[in-house]
Design an enzyme around this catalytic site. Structure first.
Site, PDB file in Angstrom:
ATOM      1  CG  ASP A  53      -6.721   8.719   5.985  1.00  0.00           C
ATOM      2  OD1 ASP A  53      -6.818   8.410   7.012  1.00  0.00           O
ATOM      3  OD2 ASP A  53      -5.578   8.949   5.314  1.00  0.00           O
ATOM      4  N   GLY A 110       0.283   4.315   0.280  1.00  0.00           N
ATOM      5  CA  GLY A 110      -0.101   5.425   1.416  1.00  0.00           C
ATOM      6  C   GLY A 110       0.430   5.103   2.552  1.00  0.00           C
ATOM      7  CE  LYS A 111      -1.637  -0.490   5.574  1.00  0.00           C
ATOM      8  NZ  LYS A 111      -1.385  -2.177   5.893  1.00  0.00           N
ATOM      9  CE  LYS A 140      -3.514   8.629   8.385  1.00  0.00           C
ATOM     10  NZ  LYS A 140      -3.693   7.847   7.116  1.00  0.00           N
ATOM     11  CG  HIS A 188      -4.298   3.677  12.882  1.00  0.00           C
ATOM     12  ND1 HIS A 188      -4.151   5.338  12.270  1.00  0.00           N
ATOM     13  CD2 HIS A 188      -4.336   2.877  11.971  1.00  0.00           C
ATOM     14  CE1 HIS A 188      -4.501   5.047  10.874  1.00  0.00           C
ATOM     15  NE2 HIS A 188      -4.494   3.666  10.723  1.00  0.00           N
ATOM     16  N   GLY A 204      -7.244   5.296   1.786  1.00  0.00           N
ATOM     17  CA  GLY A 204      -8.180   4.587   2.591  1.00  0.00           C
ATOM     18  C   GLY A 204      -9.254   5.197   3.164  1.00  0.00           C
ATOM     19  CG  ASP A 229      -3.561  -6.521   9.099  1.00  0.00           C
ATOM     20  OD1 ASP A 229      -3.376  -6.416   7.775  1.00  0.00           O
ATOM     21  OD2 ASP A 229      -4.679  -6.598   9.618  1.00  0.00           O
ATOM     22  CB  SER A 230      -3.940  -0.658   9.975  1.00  0.00           C
ATOM     23  OG  SER A 230      -3.439  -0.504   8.556  1.00  0.00           O
ATOM     24  CG  ASN A 270      -1.762   1.168   1.259  1.00  0.00           C
ATOM     25  OD1 ASN A 270      -1.556   2.286   0.930  1.00  0.00           O
ATOM     26  ND2 ASN A 270      -3.079   0.870   2.012  1.00  0.00           N
TER      27      ASN A 270
HETATM   28  P1  ITT Z   1      -1.080  -4.144   2.808  1.00  0.00           P
HETATM   29  O1  ITT Z   1      -1.879  -5.521   3.333  1.00  0.00           O
HETATM   30  O2  ITT Z   1      -0.043  -4.533   1.484  1.00  0.00           O
HETATM   31  O3  ITT Z   1      -0.220  -3.430   3.702  1.00  0.00           O
HETATM   32  P2  ITT Z   1      -3.596  -3.095   2.541  1.00  0.00           P
HETATM   33  O4  ITT Z   1      -4.012  -1.968   2.222  1.00  0.00           O
HETATM   34  O5  ITT Z   1      -4.306  -4.300   2.194  1.00  0.00           O
HETATM   35  O6  ITT Z   1      -2.050  -3.016   2.260  1.00  0.00           O
HETATM   36  P3  ITT Z   1      -4.573  -3.915   5.328  1.00  0.00           P
HETATM   37  O7  ITT Z   1      -4.613  -5.315   4.885  1.00  0.00           O
HETATM   38  O8  ITT Z   1      -3.656  -3.598   6.609  1.00  0.00           O
HETATM   39  O9  ITT Z   1      -3.460  -3.089   4.246  1.00  0.00           O
HETATM   40  O10 ITT Z   1      -5.687  -3.020   5.146  1.00  0.00           O
HETATM   41  C1  ITT Z   1      -5.756  -1.965   5.887  1.00  0.00           C
HETATM   42  C2  ITT Z   1      -6.991  -1.029   5.327  1.00  0.00           C
HETATM   43  O11 ITT Z   1      -7.580  -0.123   6.438  1.00  0.00           O
HETATM   44  C3  ITT Z   1      -6.556  -0.116   4.315  1.00  0.00           C
HETATM   45  O12 ITT Z   1      -6.386  -0.615   2.941  1.00  0.00           O
HETATM   46  C4  ITT Z   1      -7.578   0.965   4.535  1.00  0.00           C
HETATM   47  O13 ITT Z   1      -8.628   0.780   3.803  1.00  0.00           O
HETATM   48  C5  ITT Z   1      -7.884   0.979   6.223  1.00  0.00           C
HETATM   49  N1  ITT Z   1      -6.819   1.842   6.767  1.00  0.00           N
HETATM   50  C6  ITT Z   1      -5.624   1.444   7.362  1.00  0.00           C
HETATM   51  N2  ITT Z   1      -5.086   2.413   7.790  1.00  0.00           N
HETATM   52  C7  ITT Z   1      -5.780   3.632   7.470  1.00  0.00           C
HETATM   53  C8  ITT Z   1      -5.302   4.889   7.552  1.00  0.00           C
HETATM   54  O14 ITT Z   1      -4.353   5.333   8.241  1.00  0.00           O
HETATM   55  N3  ITT Z   1      -6.038   5.818   6.726  1.00  0.00           N
HETATM   56  C9  ITT Z   1      -7.233   5.256   6.202  1.00  0.00           C
HETATM   57  N4  ITT Z   1      -7.525   4.042   5.909  1.00  0.00           N
HETATM   58  C10 ITT Z   1      -6.812   3.003   6.505  1.00  0.00           C
END
Ligand code: ITT
Length: 216
Positions: free
Chosen positions: A173, A24-25, A193, A198, A171, A82-83, A22
């Site tokens: 946000d 953004g992460k 942010k 988190h 995501g 994981d979030s 991701n």
């Molecule tokens: P990776 O598994 O490759 O890290 P992912 O996007 O699939 O990427 P997750 O399985 O952890 O990651 O899903 C987290 C989702 O939760 C993410 O796609 C967003 O929709 C939401 N999310 C997590 N953190 C967020 C943030 O800081 N701001 C907005 N949405 C967030």
């Protein structure tokens, strides 16, 4: 953590691989880890990293799976996040399923994000402000190539807006208003942010582990 043979390497040569696809992460994690004297790279810089099936029932399970897979594949220390978003009026959904809340054609990126938060807003139609409480939760896992893993968690409380606002972040946000603020994360400056999210809190809790593993 087991000793690496070159355990006392020059700090600048030490590398932490971010086990996330991701973007953004990646941006947020790199910014929050900026002050550490280690090189932080995304796993997209490594060809052939296997896709991880995120079928765990908890953030912990999925974070461990992602970090261990990338540490094993790269031979480096890996950090996974994981979030997700827990909405009280929906009994904690979408939670661990946040990335794929709106099932369908969108697998990743901003279209998927928009489809997810639009589904959330439609499920919350008619729910009054006081009952729109929610929180972002993040578990980070730090793994070495042998599989040894350390965990840390961060939580950011807030509420779901009535309509999307702002173009920053990723995501959910545009629809998440953190406690103490009146605008969504997407409408607040990124440094706001990154000081309270988190993800920032989970990384703060992980810093002693990172320092220990890298012997900083
Ligand atoms: P990776 O598994 O490759 O890290 P992912 O996007 O699939 O990427 P997750 O399985 O952890 O990651 O899903 C987290 C989702 O939760 C993410 O796609 C967003 O929709 C939401 N999310 C997590 N953190 C967020 C943030 O800081 N701001 C907005 N949405 C967030």
């Amino acid at each position: 953590m087991p000793e690496r043979s070159d355990a006392r390497m020059d700090a600048k040569t030490q590398r932490l691989v971010l086990a996330t696809k991701n973007p953004g992460k990646v941006l947020e994690l790199k910014e929050i880890l900026r002050h550490l004297p280690i090189e932080v790279v995304a796993c997209s810089d490594y060809p052939g990293i296997p896709d991880v099936v995120e079928d765990g029932e908890t953030f912990e399970e999925n974070a461990i799976k992602k970090a261990q897979a990338v540490a094993r594949a790269t031979g480096e220390i890996a950090l996974a996040d994981d979030s997700g978003l827990e909405v009280d009026a929906l009994g904690g959904r979408p939670g661990v399923h946040s990335a794929r809340f709106r099932e369908g054609v969108y697998s990743s990126g901003s279209e998927r994000d928009k489809a997810n938060y639009e589904k959330l807003l439609s499920l919350l139609e008619g729910v009054e402000e006081a009952k729109r409480t929610a929180r972002f939760r993040c578990v980070v896992a730090l793994s070495d190539p042998s599989g040894r893993t350390r965990l840390a968690e961060g939580v950011c409380e807030g509420r779901i807006a009535f309509a999307p606002l702002g173009s920053g972040g990723f995501g959910y946000d545009p629809v998440f208003i953190p406690s103490g603020h009146s605008k969504t994360f997407a409408a607040l400056p990124q440094d706001v942010k990154n000081a309270m999210s988190h993800r920032a809190l989970a990384l703060k809790a992980a810093i002693p582990h990172i320092k220990e593993v890298f012997r900083l």
